[in-house]
Design a protein around this motif. Sequence first.
Motif, PDB file in Angstrom:
ATOM      1  N   LEU A   1      12.904  78.991  13.514  1.00 42.87           N
ATOM      2  CA  LEU A   1      13.671  77.852  13.508  1.00 42.87           C
ATOM      3  C   LEU A   1      13.929  77.759  15.027  1.00 42.87           C
ATOM      4  N   PRO A   2      14.866  78.442  16.003  1.00 40.51           N
ATOM      5  CA  PRO A   2      15.861  78.199  16.483  1.00 40.51           C
ATOM      6  C   PRO A   2      14.128  77.688  17.771  1.00 40.51           C
ATOM      7  N   THR A   3      13.063  78.701  17.979  1.00 41.30           N
ATOM      8  CA  THR A   3      11.725  78.850  19.234  1.00 41.30           C
ATOM      9  C   THR A   3      10.540  77.427  18.686  1.00 41.30           C
ATOM     10  N   THR A   4      11.009  76.924  17.232  1.00 38.33           N
ATOM     11  CA  THR A   4       9.992  75.838  16.906  1.00 38.33           C
ATOM     12  C   THR A   4      10.383  75.277  15.534  1.00 38.33           C
ATOM     13  N   PRO A   5      11.404  74.253  16.239  1.00 38.76           N
ATOM     14  CA  PRO A   5      12.301  73.678  14.505  1.00 38.76           C
ATOM     15  C   PRO A   5      11.439  72.507  14.374  1.00 38.76           C
ATOM     16  N   PRO A   6      11.036  72.113  13.442  1.00 37.57           N
ATOM     17  CA  PRO A   6      10.216  70.887  12.902  1.00 37.57           C
ATOM     18  C   PRO A   6      11.358  70.215  12.472  1.00 37.57           C
ATOM     19  N   ASP A   7      11.247  68.897  13.281  1.00 33.92           N
ATOM     20  CA  ASP A   7      11.893  67.414  12.483  1.00 33.92           C
ATOM     21  C   ASP A   7      12.229  67.315  11.536  1.00 33.92           C
ATOM     22  N   ASP A   8      11.216  67.388  10.695  1.00 30.66           N
ATOM     23  CA  ASP A   8      10.880  66.759   9.697  1.00 30.66           C
ATOM     24  C   ASP A   8      11.394  68.136   8.000  1.00 30.66           C
ATOM     25  N   PRO A   9      11.468  67.366   6.535  1.00 33.45           N
ATOM     26  CA  PRO A   9      10.939  68.359   6.290  1.00 33.45           C
ATOM     27  C   PRO A   9      10.406  69.229   5.922  1.00 33.45           C
ATOM     28  N   ALA A  10       8.851  68.070   5.820  1.00 34.76           N
ATOM     29  CA  ALA A  10       7.199  68.723   5.371  1.00 34.76           C
ATOM     30  C   ALA A  10       6.887  69.826   6.285  1.00 34.76           C
ATOM     31  N   GLY A  11       7.203  69.935   8.023  1.00 32.55           N
ATOM     32  CA  GLY A  11       6.745  70.929   8.782  1.00 32.55           C
ATOM     33  C   GLY A  11       7.403  72.050   9.138  1.00 32.55           C
ATOM     34  N   LEU A  12       8.781  71.911   8.469  1.00 33.62           N
ATOM     35  CA  LEU A  12       9.604  73.314   7.885  1.00 33.62           C
ATOM     36  C   LEU A  12       9.417  73.884   6.828  1.00 33.62           C
ATOM     37  N   LEU A  13       9.346  73.994   5.848  1.00 30.24           N
ATOM     38  CA  LEU A  13       8.320  73.834   5.277  1.00 30.24           C
ATOM     39  C   LEU A  13       6.952  74.170   4.991  1.00 30.24           C
ATOM     40  N   LYS A  14       5.963  73.995   5.534  1.00 29.12           N
ATOM     41  CA  LYS A  14       5.359  74.366   5.941  1.00 29.12           C
ATOM     42  C   LYS A  14       5.421  75.887   6.908  1.00 29.12           C
ATOM     43  N   GLN A  15       6.459  75.353   8.137  1.00 29.37           N
ATOM     44  CA  GLN A  15       6.249  76.996   8.742  1.00 29.37           C
ATOM     45  C   GLN A  15       7.106  77.962   8.076  1.00 29.37           C
ATOM     46  N   THR A  16       7.464  77.539   7.000  1.00 25.52           N
ATOM     47  CA  THR A  16       8.612  78.470   6.224  1.00 25.52           C
ATOM     48  C   THR A  16       7.291  79.827   5.483  1.00 25.52           C
ATOM     49  N   GLY A  17       6.743  79.010   4.782  1.00 29.62           N
ATOM     50  CA  GLY A  17       5.774  79.365   4.174  1.00 29.62           C
ATOM     51  C   GLY A  17       4.406  80.321   4.586  1.00 29.62           C
ATOM     52  N   MET A  18       4.165  79.757   5.877  1.00 29.60           N
ATOM     53  CA  MET A  18       3.346  80.571   6.779  1.00 29.60           C
ATOM     54  C   MET A  18       4.443  81.958   7.591  1.00 29.60           C
ATOM     55  N   VAL A  19       5.546  81.275   8.017  1.00 31.72           N
ATOM     56  CA  VAL A  19       5.890  82.957   8.240  1.00 31.72           C
ATOM     57  C   VAL A  19       6.109  83.868   7.290  1.00 31.72           C
ATOM     58  N   LEU A  20       6.420  83.674   6.276  1.00 32.22           N
ATOM     59  CA  LEU A  20       6.561  84.527   5.105  1.00 32.22           C
ATOM     60  C   LEU A  20       4.808  85.561   4.568  1.00 32.22           C
ATOM     61  N   ILE A  21       4.303  84.528   4.302  1.00 33.36           N
ATOM     62  CA  ILE A  21       2.982  84.824   3.966  1.00 33.36           C
ATOM     63  C   ILE A  21       1.959  85.767   5.495  1.00 33.36           C
ATOM     64  N   ARG A  22       2.411  85.308   6.272  1.00 32.29           N
ATOM     65  CA  ARG A  22       2.132  86.529   7.393  1.00 32.29           C
ATOM     66  C   ARG A  22       3.458  87.602   7.439  1.00 32.29           C
ATOM     67  N   SER A  23       4.182  87.483   6.842  1.00 28.92           N
ATOM     68  CA  SER A  23       5.448  88.390   7.910  1.00 28.92           C
ATOM     69  C   SER A  23       6.176  89.983   5.987  1.00 28.92           C
TER      70      SER A  23
END
Length: 219
Positions: A57-79
């Motif tokens: 979140l603090p390193t690449t904080p998207p400024d819109d809900p869609a970007g944040l949700l997409k980032q979250t999903g991708m991180v979860l799939i990877r980790s």
Amino acid sequence: MAALDAIDAPALARWLRTFAASVADQRDHLTALDAAIGDADHGANMHRGMTAVVEALPTTPPDDPAGLLKQTGMVLIRSVGGASGPLYGTLFLRMAPATGGATALESETFAKALRAGLDGVVARGKAELGDKTMVDALVPALDALDAALAAGQGLAPALRAASAAGDEGRDATTPMIARKGRASYLGERSAGHQDPGATSTALLVAAAATALAEQDDPT
């Protein structure tokens, strides 16, 4: 003070941090539940995944809900290992386009995004109500959310209703016989154990009820 009128990216980040804290607090409990009917790794996997989500979140904080949700999903799939990573990842990835690119989500749009996430989970996991999975907590939670919003309730009471319904769905998995996932290998021996996926899903909904509404909302 009334509930939030709209949900922006900082509010969603607060939801994710609240969920991560709940997972950390319940890590051993989730693991114990999974030890009875699964691989005994749900707590560790979810903790690892949500820790990674928060760290991003603090390193690449998207400024819109869609970007944040997409980032979250991708991180979860990877980790996140096991089935949880793809399922939770799909939940957030499917939520992203359902926001319509808005910078702040009205309550109904947030509910619509959650429903899209549920549809993604069902499509990915091929699970239905009664299969003893996260779906058994998520479906009643979102049904309650939709019903409360349709009745004119604000976001705060609607999310509280969703959380209560999610908890009931979680508890209802205990007598069920698992029909999906590793727990299904146990057949009737899976009965009598609360499903770990439904348990973490109930935590996710409870986190929304806490994080996406003002604490002193009077309704």
